[in-house]
Design an enzyme around this catalytic site. Sequence first.
Site, short mmCIF file in Angstrom:
data_model
loop_
_atom_site.label_atom_id
_atom_site.label_comp_id
_atom_site.label_asym_id
_atom_site.label_seq_id
_atom_site.Cartn_x
_atom_site.Cartn_y
_atom_site.Cartn_z
N CYS A 197 -9.20 -6.21 1.66
CA CYS A 197 -9.11 -4.77 1.97
C CYS A 197 -10.47 -4.09 1.91
CB CYS A 197 -8.15 -4.10 0.99
SG CYS A 197 -6.48 -4.74 1.14
N THR A 234 0.83 -1.20 0.00
CA THR A 234 0.00 0.00 0.00
C THR A 234 0.87 1.25 0.00
OG1 THR A 234 -1.96 -1.00 1.00
CG2 THR A 234 -1.64 1.35 1.36
N HIS A 246 3.81 -10.37 3.13
CA HIS A 246 2.86 -11.30 3.76
C HIS A 246 2.06 -12.13 2.77
CE1 HIS A 246 -1.13 -9.13 3.36
NE2 HIS A 246 -0.29 -8.17 3.01
N SER A 286 4.61 -6.99 -1.33
CA SER A 286 4.40 -7.09 0.12
C SER A 286 4.78 -8.48 0.57
CB SER A 286 2.93 -6.81 0.44
OG SER A 286 2.77 -6.32 1.73
N THR A 345 12.84 4.61 10.99
CA THR A 345 13.74 3.51 11.32
C THR A 345 13.26 2.22 10.66
OG1 THR A 345 14.24 4.52 13.45
CG2 THR A 345 14.78 2.18 13.20
N ASN A 392 -6.03 -9.66 -7.66
CA ASN A 392 -6.17 -10.32 -6.37
C ASN A 392 -7.51 -11.01 -6.18
OD1 ASN A 392 -6.75 -7.39 -6.38
ND2 ASN A 392 -7.60 -7.78 -4.36
#
Length: 382
Positions: free
Chosen positions: A326, A71, A200, A198, A236, A150
């Site tokens: 989503c 995203t 995952h 991504s 970070t 998807n």
Amino acid sequence: MHTYLDNAATTPMAQQVIAVMAEQMQQDFGNPSSTHWFGRTAHTVMDQSRQTLAQSIGAKPTELQFTSGATEANNTAILQTAHSRQALGRHIITTAIEHPSVLKPMAQLEQEGFTVTYLPVDETGQISLADFDAALDDETILVSVMMGNNEMGSHLPIAAIGTRLAAHQAWFHTDATQAYGLLPIDVDALGVDLLSVSAHKLNGPKGVGFLYRRADHNFPPLMRGGEQEMKRRAGTENVVSIAGFAEAVRLISDQEKADRQAKYLGFKHQIMAGLRAADVAFEVNGTVQADALNHVFNLWFPGVSTYALQTNLDLAGFAVSGGSACTAGSLEPSHVLTAMYGAASPRIAESIRVSFGSTTTALEITQFTTVLTKIVTRLRKK
């Protein structure tokens, strides 16, 4: 006993990935921007991971920017490209079936005065290259077309578009989130300038991904703050998840990708054969093709509510989806099914998405098909 068949939404982390991440949390906890030993050690882990991930798409390590997921990568690629290149034109091309993390930035750009062309799709979930050629003009500065859908698994013609854009000013972005880990990807062969993924979706951790950006393609950072990620993305870095991401990619060879595709295609045929043997009326949304993303299988059961079928399957121990995770909490119909079949089609409220993963077995598919048959038959009698 529960069986997970919603791998297009997310995948369970591989045990090797969990082990790598646990080791990182215990040992290499330093901030990779720190100059002492702990920081240098963490930075080395990040550099090694970046090298692994870059090699997986035929890119240079310096062309990868770590993000919180696809995203953020999609938003960065689309918004920052448009804003930094608008002096060259204000026209963008995308498709009607993109993920919301592409469509919503496009809607924002339209509000800012950009013109966006949304390419339609046919009933297989495929765009027309003739439509693309007609849409492309001298004002086009960005093309964003997903590699694989998807909800349908349709594999869009990325290489053909890349060839068309080779001598054009437009930068070419592809959301490869569903395809990465299933299809071989080489950014030069495909002709893409920007690519989002991504972790995952391929048995890696949530909350980490990357944006590939071709070396000579520059734009200001979306995230402002420190000078991390070669001054391209402040914050970070999530070293633990980055290490897990790289381990997930190491586990998938090109042969493993091909093997998974073949296995998932077999699962589709297994389900269809079981439904036909039980004389259950159904239709496939899209097509069943070997070159599709075969982990995604979308089925229409005429006269059976998506909500009722999904709920009954859940109660029986099988996790499937009504569409994109989503938008699962929304009452809005699937924009992908709407684009394919029209807003009035009964398929929109009578379809489920089944998606396979690396741990899915033929026995689970047999058990699922048996239960699915019983539930559909019962719901139709009501």
